[in-house]
Design an enzyme around this catalytic site. Structure first.
Site, PDB file in Angstrom:
ATOM      1  N   TYR A  49       0.731  -1.160   0.192  1.00 28.17           N
ATOM      2  CA  TYR A  49      -0.061   0.137   0.133  1.00 28.17           C
ATOM      3  C   TYR A  49       0.947   1.175  -0.069  1.00 28.17           C
ATOM      4  O   TYR A  49       1.960   1.305   0.829  1.00 28.17           O
ATOM      5  CB  TYR A  49      -0.856   0.000   1.298  1.00 28.17           C
ATOM      6  CG  TYR A  49      -2.358  -0.496   0.732  1.00 28.17           C
ATOM      7  CD1 TYR A  49      -3.042   0.424  -0.072  1.00 28.17           C
ATOM      8  CD2 TYR A  49      -2.942  -1.526   1.610  1.00 28.17           C
ATOM      9  CE1 TYR A  49      -4.294   0.067  -0.336  1.00 28.17           C
ATOM     10  CE2 TYR A  49      -4.238  -1.648   1.265  1.00 28.17           C
ATOM     11  CZ  TYR A  49      -4.922  -0.966   0.287  1.00 28.17           C
ATOM     12  OH  TYR A  49      -6.057  -1.353  -0.131  1.00 28.17           O
ATOM     13  N   GLU A  51      -0.288   4.831  -0.380  1.00 29.11           N
ATOM     14  CA  GLU A  51      -1.312   6.068  -0.612  1.00 29.11           C
ATOM     15  C   GLU A  51      -0.088   7.265  -0.326  1.00 29.11           C
ATOM     16  O   GLU A  51       0.762   7.450   0.460  1.00 29.11           O
ATOM     17  CB  GLU A  51      -2.232   6.242   0.560  1.00 29.11           C
ATOM     18  CG  GLU A  51      -3.338   5.365   0.259  1.00 29.11           C
ATOM     19  CD  GLU A  51      -3.306   4.029   1.064  1.00 29.11           C
ATOM     20  OE1 GLU A  51      -2.044   3.531   1.311  1.00 29.11           O
ATOM     21  OE2 GLU A  51      -4.302   3.485   1.343  1.00 29.11           O
ATOM     22  N   ASP A 194      -7.413  13.403 -24.510  1.00 33.13           N
ATOM     23  CA  ASP A 194      -7.134  11.880 -24.114  1.00 33.13           C
ATOM     24  C   ASP A 194      -6.683  11.265 -25.171  1.00 33.13           C
ATOM     25  O   ASP A 194      -7.138  11.093 -26.253  1.00 33.13           O
ATOM     26  CB  ASP A 194      -8.648  11.440 -24.031  1.00 33.13           C
ATOM     27  CG  ASP A 194      -8.817   9.983 -23.614  1.00 33.13           C
ATOM     28  OD1 ASP A 194      -7.501   9.356 -23.840  1.00 33.13           O
ATOM     29  OD2 ASP A 194      -9.936   9.393 -23.379  1.00 33.13           O
ATOM     30  N   THR A 220      -4.405   5.911 -21.563  1.00 35.11           N
ATOM     31  CA  THR A 220      -3.893   4.533 -20.911  1.00 35.11           C
ATOM     32  C   THR A 220      -2.649   4.138 -21.244  1.00 35.11           C
ATOM     33  O   THR A 220      -2.063   4.868 -22.075  1.00 35.11           O
ATOM     34  CB  THR A 220      -4.968   3.536 -21.287  1.00 35.11           C
ATOM     35  OG1 THR A 220      -4.803   3.561 -22.845  1.00 35.11           O
ATOM     36  CG2 THR A 220      -6.553   3.544 -21.238  1.00 35.11           C
ATOM     37  N   LYS A 223      -2.482   0.818 -24.562  1.00 35.70           N
ATOM     38  CA  LYS A 223      -2.650   0.403 -26.113  1.00 35.70           C
ATOM     39  C   LYS A 223      -1.420   0.799 -26.825  1.00 35.70           C
ATOM     40  O   LYS A 223      -0.687  -0.353 -27.036  1.00 35.70           O
ATOM     41  CB  LYS A 223      -3.636   1.375 -26.576  1.00 35.70           C
ATOM     42  CG  LYS A 223      -4.900   1.304 -25.522  1.00 35.70           C
ATOM     43  CD  LYS A 223      -6.275   2.221 -26.140  1.00 35.70           C
ATOM     44  CE  LYS A 223      -7.435   1.889 -25.362  1.00 35.70           C
ATOM     45  NZ  LYS A 223      -7.649   2.848 -24.076  1.00 35.70           N
ATOM     46  N   ARG A 229      -2.023  -2.639 -18.318  1.00 33.46           N
ATOM     47  CA  ARG A 229      -3.169  -1.933 -18.263  1.00 33.46           C
ATOM     48  C   ARG A 229      -3.088  -1.017 -17.154  1.00 33.46           C
ATOM     49  O   ARG A 229      -2.582  -1.048 -16.030  1.00 33.46           O
ATOM     50  CB  ARG A 229      -4.086  -2.836 -17.843  1.00 33.46           C
ATOM     51  CG  ARG A 229      -4.338  -4.104 -18.722  1.00 33.46           C
ATOM     52  CD  ARG A 229      -5.687  -4.792 -18.568  1.00 33.46           C
ATOM     53  NE  ARG A 229      -6.533  -3.985 -19.324  1.00 33.46           N
ATOM     54  CZ  ARG A 229      -6.756  -3.856 -20.383  1.00 33.46           C
ATOM     55  NH1 ARG A 229      -6.164  -4.776 -21.208  1.00 33.46           N
ATOM     56  NH2 ARG A 229      -7.842  -3.311 -21.160  1.00 33.46           N
TER      57      ARG A 229
HETATM   58  N1  DSN Z   1     -12.083  -0.264 -24.824  1.00 31.89           N
HETATM   59  C1  DSN Z   1     -11.082   0.862 -25.209  1.00 31.89           C
HETATM   60  C2  DSN Z   1     -11.229   1.006 -26.836  1.00 31.89           C
HETATM   61  O1  DSN Z   1     -11.671  -0.118 -27.328  1.00 31.89           O
HETATM   62  O2  DSN Z   1     -10.979   2.158 -27.383  1.00 31.89           O
HETATM   63  C3  DSN Z   1     -11.234   1.971 -24.703  1.00 31.89           C
HETATM   64  O3  DSN Z   1     -12.844   2.226 -24.071  1.00 31.89           O
END
Ligand code: DSN
Length: 417
Positions: A49, A51, A194, A220, A223, A229
């Site tokens: 943990y 924080e 984003d 994120t 990707k 993740r």
């Molecule tokens: N699930 C991801 C996408 O496929 O774009 C983000 O929401």
């Protein structure tokens, strides 16, 4: 160990490994991480943990969590040229919620991209919590496939949003970052982008970097950036305190330190020259997919692609719905997702389109020649969806590609199966 202590979970992991190795992952938001990232994810940092932030934690025993979190932050700053970075958001949707709550009050207006025009659920779709708290209005793309910046400016002047939000999950063209900043400046709005889908392309210098133009940048890490993740928020120093406070204690509890460690590893990889080769190859591969599909009679939304994915109107092109296309391609070992197209007359569960991305197959080492083979199989199947012989042929072609290009992290024993 897992094999002995929990054979059921072990078997599911083995099966998933097989599924990933023996098929082509072409969901535009997915990728394959390196063995080093996988290793960091499975470490004892999961026990801890933490924080707070490096040097300012609520619990003891933080000598080494501070090391990995600081590495992740410094590497992210170096990749994106960001003034401030918070690597604790658990994923993209929390990162967006953190960004909104850092600078908005309930009821404040946000101008975001319409979902069917390529935007994302968390950019104001009525089904989300953020849409219940904030007042989202949505801009769209024009007939050419570009974002309609004239409409965006008119809307901004009329609606006077507190925030203008750029970014997408199915839009395929390069955004005009400067234009967003100029419009926001005219109406005194905060700018947020984003970059979840394109973070890796930016990191690899294959497309321009929006970070200098925007107040807040969310992403994120799993990707095109090819990390674990997770999520991340970058911002100008002016918003640093607000973002950190909104992350913890505002929205989250303890950070997932094994993920933070794996983010540090992935960012280290993204700083290597090979990652630039990767990102540039992703763009080349997407272009091949676009051109091949167009030549086979498919209608590409937004007029084509400048990033890692294409959005294809399969219903108008071949009389096949998005759902039928997804199921048919699944049968030959290509995993994609059905997707709405701008102002889709069909339902989200059976829309007109499919979204196809090349980030993951590029990680496996596939280049133009292989993407051409993939496009041929897609055209073969969707051109005559009921022809059984085509499935046998296409499945064989995809299976050969999978054998020739193993996914990273796959164990030799699993490959042999
Ligand atoms: N699930 C991801 C996408 O496929 O774009 C983000 O929401």
């Amino acid at each position: 160990m897992l094999k002995v202590s929990d054979p059921q979970v072990f078997e599911a992991v083995e099966n998933e490994e097989q599924r990933q190795q023996n098929g082509l992952e072409m969901i535009a938001s997915e990728n394959y991480v390196s063995e080093a990232v996988l290793e960091a994810l499975g470490t004892v940092f999961t026990n801890k943990y933490s924080e707070g932030y490096p040097g300012k934690r609520y619990y003891g025993g933080q000598e080494f969590t501070d090391v990995v979190e600081t590495l992740a932050i410094e590497r992210a700053k170096k990749i994106f040229g960001a003034e401030h970075v918070n690597v604790q958001p658990h994923s993209g949707a929390p990162a967006n919620m953190i960004a909104y709550s850092a600078v908005l009050q309930p009821g404040d207006k946000v101008l975001g991209m319409d979902l069917s025009h390529g935007g994302h659920l968390t950019h104001g779709h009525p089904v989300t919590l953020s849409a219940q708290i904030y007042d989202f209005v949505r801009y769209k793309t024009d007939k050419s496939g570009e974002i309609d910046y004239k409409q965006l400016e008119e809307m901004a002047k009329k609606e006077k949003p507190k925030m203008i939000l750029a970014g997408f999950s199915a839009y395929t063209r390069q955004l005009d970052y400067k234009k967003f900043a100029e419009i926001a400046e005219k109406v005194g709005a905060i700018t947020m982008i984003d970059i979840a889908h394109i973070a890796g392309l930016i990191a690899g210098k294959a497309i321009p970097n929006p970070v200098p133009y925007f107040d807040i940048v969310t992403t994120t890490t799993h990707k095109t950036l090819r990390g674990p993740r997770g999520g991340m928020v970058m911002c100008k120093n002016k918003y640093a305190k607000a973002i950190d406070k909104a992350t913890f204690p505002g929205f989250q509890g303890g950070p997932h330190m094994n993920n933070v460690a794996a983010k540090a590893v992935a960012f280290g990889e993204a700083l290597r020259p090979e990652f630039q080769d990767y990102a540039k190859q992703v763009i080349k591969n997407a272009k091949v997919l676009e051109n091949e599909l167009r030549e086979s009679g498919f209608k590409l939304m937004f007029g084509g692609t400048d990033n890692h994915m294409v959005l294809v109107d399969v219903f108008d092109s071949k009389g096949v719905s998005g759902k039928e296309a997804e199921e048919a391609l699944d049968k030959i070992g290509i995993t994609i997702n059905k997707n709405v197209i701008p102002d889709d007359p069909r339902s989200p569960m059976d829309p007109s389109g499919i979204r196809v991305g090349v980030a993951a197959v590029t990680t496996r080492g596939m280049k133009e020649t292989e993407v051409k083979i993939i496009a041929e199989q897609i055209a073969l199947i969707l051109g005559d969806i009921r022809n059984k012989d085509n499935y046998t042929k296409a499945k064989k072609a995809i299976s050969e590609l999978c054998d020739r290009f193993p996914m990273p992290g796959i164990k030799e024993t699993a490959m042999a199966k």
